[in-house]
Design an enzyme around this catalytic site. Structure first.
Site, PDB file in Angstrom:
ATOM      1  CG  HIS A 107       3.753  49.189  28.432  1.00 55.44           C
ATOM      2  ND1 HIS A 107       5.038  49.671  28.563  1.00 55.44           N
ATOM      3  CD2 HIS A 107       3.089  50.105  27.660  1.00 55.44           C
ATOM      4  CE1 HIS A 107       5.147  50.825  27.913  1.00 55.44           C
ATOM      5  NE2 HIS A 107       3.984  51.110  27.355  1.00 55.44           N
ATOM      6  CG  ASP A 109       1.117  51.973  24.168  1.00 57.38           C
ATOM      7  OD1 ASP A 109       1.800  52.009  25.199  1.00 57.38           O
ATOM      8  OD2 ASP A 109       1.500  52.414  23.065  1.00 57.38           O
ATOM      9  CG  HIS A 257       6.190  49.788  23.724  1.00 54.49           C
ATOM     10  ND1 HIS A 257       4.890  49.432  23.424  1.00 54.49           N
ATOM     11  CD2 HIS A 257       6.105  50.995  24.345  1.00 54.49           C
ATOM     12  CE1 HIS A 257       4.067  50.374  23.826  1.00 54.49           C
ATOM     13  NE2 HIS A 257       4.774  51.339  24.400  1.00 54.49           N
ATOM     14  NE  ARG A 273       0.621  56.177  23.467  1.00 56.45           N
ATOM     15  CZ  ARG A 273       0.478  55.583  24.655  1.00 56.45           C
ATOM     16  NH1 ARG A 273       1.545  55.162  25.312  1.00 56.45           N
ATOM     17  NH2 ARG A 273      -0.710  55.408  25.178  1.00 56.45           N
TER      18      ARG A 273
END
Ligand code: SIN
Length: 305
Positions: A107, A109, A257, A273
């Site tokens: 995907h 983000d 990723h 994150r």
């Protein structure tokens, strides 16, 4: 000026950046050098950086506005800093966290929002003894190595991104999933995109795509499968084996990723994150109806096409 050193880690992506203490304010010359390295290598690894949430946020702000994570369930955010999404397989409040299995399919983000993230900075707080790796694919190379005929097909093509396609979402707390769906109705984005800083073309692709606008389900699935297999070919991928204290910063505008479940799930894995807010809205919401139901989703797409 610091002793900044940049060492490539992979052909497709990845470079290690040393010689800097990210707890300290960043000099403009270093900021520029990091940004240049980021555009060139797409994924930067800063080892040995034990950052507090405040320090991570301050460093991230050198590279753009931070996403406020309005697309995420509040319980998955750091209690004092909503700029930080806490990815953990530890229990939170006696229950599995809403992020215990995050990132398990390829995907980009926040592609399920109108404004996919510009980039992200992920800090490793705890990790299992082995595994728990993350892989990134270089989507410039993916685009550039497609045949001219397929590239022509992708010109102007749009894809439906759907939060319900997060792998393992059905294993999360149903109330939290309902909240995620409410916050994130399906959106449509162009498949081919142009990087705002480098001007290079790449793909916005991955496994959270429901189908392509104007195609039948069968056509969509075949094309999607071909593109995803191609885009994540091993030669386009950098795989990172984490150490506690690594900060990894990636460019979301030209990569996708996946966080691998290749570890003993009884061992803690905890990551913080920060997401850099996308520079522009590239998507449009299609419908809040029919989520998770392919037939009604495609009907809804047809209605707005
Ligand atoms: C993510 O998908 O942003 C998280 C990656 C990871 O946990 O390794």
């Amino acid at each position: 000026m610091s002793n900044l050193n940049i060492r490539p880690l992979g052909f497709a992506a990845g470079a290690e950046v040393t010689g800097l203490d990210l707890c300290q304010p960043l000099a403009e010359a270093d900021r520029g050098a990091i940004n240049d390295a980021w555009l060139r290598h797409l994924v930067l690894v800063f080892p040995g950086q034990d950052l507090t949430p405040e320090q991570q946020i301050a460093f991230a702000r050198n590279f753009g506005e931070l996403d406020d994570h309005a697309s995420q369930a509040p319980s998955t955010l750091h209690p004092e800093h909503r700029e930080i999404l806490v990815l953990t397989n530890k229990q939170v409040g006696g229950k599995p966290s809403g992020t215990h299995n995050s990132g398990r399919n390829w995907h980009t983000d926040l592609s399920y929002t109108e404004r996919p993230a510009k980039g992200a900075l992920l800090s490793c707080k705890e990790k299992p003894p082995v595994g728990g790796d993350t892989m990134w694919a270089n989507l410039y190379l993916a685009y550039e190595t497609l045949s001219p005929a397929i590239r022509a097909l992708l010109e102007g093509l749009e894809a439906v991104h759907d939060v319900t396609l997060i792998k393992g979402i059905e294993q999360r707390d149903p109330a939290l999933v309902a909240d995620m769906k409410r916050r994130n109705p399906a959106v449509v984005h162009p498949v081919m995109r142009v990087h705002p800083e480098t001007g290079r073309k790449s793909l916005l692709i991955g496994q959270r795509i429901r189908g392509f606008v104007g195609m039948s389900d069968e056509e969509s699935q075949s094309l999607l499968s071909m593109l995803n297999t191609h885009a994540t070919s091993p030669e386009f991928v950098y795989r990172h084996r984490w150490s506690v204290g690594d900060l990894v910063m990636w460019d979301n505008r030209c990569t996708c990723h996946v966080a691998l479940a290749d570890f003993d799930q009884t061992k803690p894995r905890v990551m913080h994150r920060c997401s850099l807010e996308g520079e522009q809205k590239t998507g449009r919401i299609i419908t809040a109806a029919g989520m998770g139901d392919r037939a009604s989703m495609l009907q809804a797409v047809a209605a707005v096409s």
